[in-house]
Design a protein around this motif. Structure first.
Motif, short mmCIF file in Angstrom:
data_model
loop_
_atom_site.label_atom_id
_atom_site.label_comp_id
_atom_site.label_asym_id
_atom_site.label_seq_id
_atom_site.Cartn_x
_atom_site.Cartn_y
_atom_site.Cartn_z
N PRO A 117 0.83 -1.21 0.00
CA PRO A 117 0.00 0.00 0.00
C PRO A 117 0.87 1.25 0.00
CG PRO A 117 0.15 -0.87 2.21
CD PRO A 117 0.94 -1.80 1.33
N LEU A 118 0.36 2.30 -0.60
CA LEU A 118 1.08 3.56 -0.56
C LEU A 118 0.09 4.72 -0.68
CD1 LEU A 118 2.28 4.69 -3.93
CD2 LEU A 118 1.84 2.25 -3.71
N VAL A 119 0.57 5.89 -0.31
CA VAL A 119 -0.24 7.10 -0.36
C VAL A 119 0.06 7.84 -1.66
CG1 VAL A 119 -0.70 9.32 0.74
CG2 VAL A 119 -0.25 7.31 2.15
N GLU A 120 -0.95 7.95 -2.51
CA GLU A 120 -0.82 8.81 -3.69
C GLU A 120 -1.39 10.19 -3.42
OE1 GLU A 120 -2.54 6.94 -7.14
OE2 GLU A 120 -0.64 5.99 -7.66
N PRO A 147 6.93 0.67 -4.68
CA PRO A 147 6.95 0.18 -6.06
C PRO A 147 6.78 1.35 -7.02
CG PRO A 147 5.58 -1.23 -4.69
CD PRO A 147 5.92 -0.02 -3.86
N PRO A 148 7.40 1.28 -8.19
CA PRO A 148 7.38 2.42 -9.12
C PRO A 148 5.99 2.64 -9.71
CG PRO A 148 8.34 0.50 -10.17
CD PRO A 148 8.16 0.13 -8.73
N PRO A 149 5.74 3.83 -10.27
CA PRO A 149 4.42 4.14 -10.83
C PRO A 149 3.98 3.16 -11.91
CG PRO A 149 5.70 6.14 -10.59
CD PRO A 149 6.64 5.01 -10.29
N GLU A 150 4.92 2.58 -12.64
CA GLU A 150 4.53 1.65 -13.70
C GLU A 150 4.16 0.27 -13.16
OE1 GLU A 150 9.12 1.78 -13.70
OE2 GLU A 150 7.43 3.17 -13.43
N ALA A 151 4.37 0.03 -11.86
CA ALA A 151 3.96 -1.24 -11.28
C ALA A 151 2.44 -1.37 -11.35
CB ALA A 151 4.42 -1.34 -9.83
N GLU A 152 1.98 -2.58 -11.56
CA GLU A 152 0.55 -2.83 -11.72
C GLU A 152 -0.22 -2.39 -10.48
OE1 GLU A 152 -2.53 -6.61 -12.37
OE2 GLU A 152 -0.36 -6.95 -12.19
N ALA A 153 -1.29 -1.65 -10.67
CA ALA A 153 -2.20 -1.31 -9.58
C ALA A 153 -3.24 -2.42 -9.45
CB ALA A 153 -2.88 0.02 -9.86
N LEU A 154 -3.59 -2.76 -8.23
CA LEU A 154 -4.55 -3.82 -8.03
C LEU A 154 -5.30 -3.62 -6.73
CD1 LEU A 154 -3.15 -5.91 -5.74
CD2 LEU A 154 -1.70 -6.42 -7.69
N THR A 155 -6.39 -4.34 -6.58
CA THR A 155 -7.15 -4.35 -5.34
C THR A 155 -7.01 -5.73 -4.72
OG1 THR A 155 -8.76 -2.75 -6.18
CG2 THR A 155 -9.43 -4.09 -4.28
N PRO A 156 -6.39 -5.84 -3.56
CA PRO A 156 -6.13 -7.16 -2.98
C PRO A 156 -7.39 -7.81 -2.43
CG PRO A 156 -5.47 -5.45 -1.45
CD PRO A 156 -5.87 -4.75 -2.72
N GLN A 157 -7.39 -9.13 -2.42
CA GLN A 157 -8.46 -9.89 -1.77
C GLN A 157 -8.20 -10.05 -0.28
OE1 GLN A 157 -7.50 -12.94 -4.78
NE2 GLN A 157 -9.71 -13.31 -4.85
N ILE A 158 -6.93 -9.96 0.09
CA ILE A 158 -6.49 -10.11 1.48
C ILE A 158 -5.53 -8.98 1.78
CG2 ILE A 158 -5.43 -11.65 3.18
CD1 ILE A 158 -5.79 -13.89 0.93
N THR A 159 -5.65 -8.39 2.95
CA THR A 159 -4.69 -7.34 3.32
C THR A 159 -4.23 -7.54 4.75
OG1 THR A 159 -4.31 -4.95 3.37
CG2 THR A 159 -6.48 -5.69 4.06
N LEU A 160 -2.95 -7.28 4.97
CA LEU A 160 -2.36 -7.34 6.30
C LEU A 160 -2.28 -5.93 6.86
CD1 LEU A 160 0.62 -9.82 5.73
CD2 LEU A 160 -1.80 -10.32 6.22
N ALA A 161 -2.69 -5.77 8.11
CA ALA A 161 -2.69 -4.47 8.77
C ALA A 161 -1.77 -4.53 9.99
CB ALA A 161 -4.10 -4.09 9.19
N PRO A 162 -0.66 -3.80 9.99
CA PRO A 162 0.22 -3.83 11.16
C PRO A 162 -0.46 -3.22 12.37
CG PRO A 162 0.91 -2.12 9.63
CD PRO A 162 -0.17 -2.90 8.94
N LEU A 163 -0.25 -3.85 13.52
CA LEU A 163 -0.90 -3.43 14.75
C LEU A 163 0.10 -2.77 15.68
CD1 LEU A 163 -2.78 -6.80 15.50
CD2 LEU A 163 -3.72 -4.79 14.34
N VAL A 164 -0.23 -1.56 16.14
CA VAL A 164 0.47 -1.01 17.31
C VAL A 164 -0.15 -1.63 18.55
CG1 VAL A 164 1.00 1.08 18.62
CG2 VAL A 164 1.01 1.14 16.12
N GLY A 165 -1.47 -1.72 18.58
CA GLY A 165 -2.20 -2.39 19.65
C GLY A 165 -3.45 -3.02 19.07
N TRP A 166 -4.10 -3.86 19.86
CA TRP A 166 -5.31 -4.54 19.38
C TRP A 166 -6.12 -4.99 20.56
CZ3 TRP A 166 -5.75 -9.79 20.67
CH2 TRP A 166 -4.58 -10.40 21.15
N ASP A 167 -7.42 -5.22 20.32
CA ASP A 167 -8.24 -5.76 21.40
C ASP A 167 -8.97 -7.01 20.91
OD1 ASP A 167 -10.64 -5.00 20.06
OD2 ASP A 167 -10.78 -3.12 21.16
N CYS A 168 -9.54 -7.74 21.85
CA CYS A 168 -10.13 -9.03 21.52
C CYS A 168 -11.47 -8.90 20.81
CB CYS A 168 -10.28 -9.89 22.78
SG CYS A 168 -8.68 -10.48 23.39
N ALA A 169 -11.99 -7.70 20.68
CA ALA A 169 -13.18 -7.48 19.87
C ALA A 169 -12.82 -7.35 18.39
CB ALA A 169 -13.93 -6.23 20.33
#
Length: 233
Positions: A117-120, A147-169
């Motif tokens: 992921p990146l911020v455009e 990744p460079p601008p010419e890299a393929e843009a896509l919408t993932p089916q699965i994404t990983l989200a890094p956690l600083v913290g998390w809860d059991c909900a």
């Protein structure tokens, strides 16, 4: 991995969201005073949890990374079966985050389409560009390799989200910029989202606000976490 990689100076832009948009505030909160109290509490918890994570030894980090990667791959294979041909968005680790780059490479070799992921556009949903171990990264916003601008843009089916913290909900404490929540809210269909982080970062609650989106799963070095079903807390 280079020394520069190990220092955590580089990462995918969403990981810098707290520095990019420290004033991020949910305009849809029912009670603005309560929302600001939660925002102050979250800032303090981010600082505490990031300091604790940075204090881990090299050996502790390596053990966490190895265990988490194994549990994550098991979860992916159990949930999705054959992974070949599926699209997965990962992240570039910073600030003591679990380093899943070896798993990214292994999944790529197994036929999974990996994206970063990146911020455009700031204060807008993220975009995703295809990555492989051979990708020649370029410097994006904040001097961060992407990744460079010419890299393929896509919408993932699965994404990983890094956690600083998390809860059991199933709620995630991130870096405070709101990028991940904006992105998940904008994507249709929404990808299956897995939070990845350390077990010690578990909180009783993050005091979820209207903009917070529940994760589908959370994985730490202790294994997949059992989350309540829809309508449960």
């Amino acid at each position: 991995m280079t020394d520069r990689d190990r220092t955590g100076r580089y990462a995918s832009p969403p990981c810098m969201a707290g520095e990019v948009a420290p004033e991020y505030f949910d305009p849809l909160a029912v009670d603005p005073d309560q929302a600001r109290d939660v925002a102050r509490w979250r800032r303090a918890e981010r600082s505490r949890l990031r300091a604790a994570r940075q204090a881990l030894t090299v050996q502790e980090r390596a053990a966490i990374d190895l265990a988490l990667a194994g549990h994550l791959r098991d979860l992916l294979e159990t949930r999705f079966g054959a992974l070949r041909g599926r699209g997965l968005s990962a992240y570039w680790p910073i600030k003591g985050e679990p380093d899943l780059r070896p798993l990214m490479s292994a999944l790529h070799e197994a036929g999974v389409t990996i994206a970063l992921p990146l911020v455009e556009t700031r204060a807008a949903p993220l975009v995703f560009r295809r990555w492989s171990p051979q990708t020649k990264m370029v410097r994006g916003d904040w001097n961060i390799p992407v990744p460079p601008p010419e890299a393929e843009a896509l919408t993932p089916q699965i994404t990983l989200a890094p956690l600083v913290g998390w809860d059991c909900a199933g709620y995630r404490l991130g870096y405070g910029g709101g990028y991940f929540d904006r992105t998940l809210a904008a994507l249709s269909p929404r990808p299956f989202t897995i939070g990845t982080g350390v077990q010690a970062a578990r909180l009783k609650t993050i005091f979820p606000q209207p903009h917070d989106i529940r994760l589908d799963a959370i994985v730490t070095e202790a294994g997949p976490q059992v989350l309540p079903g829809p309508g449960q807390s």
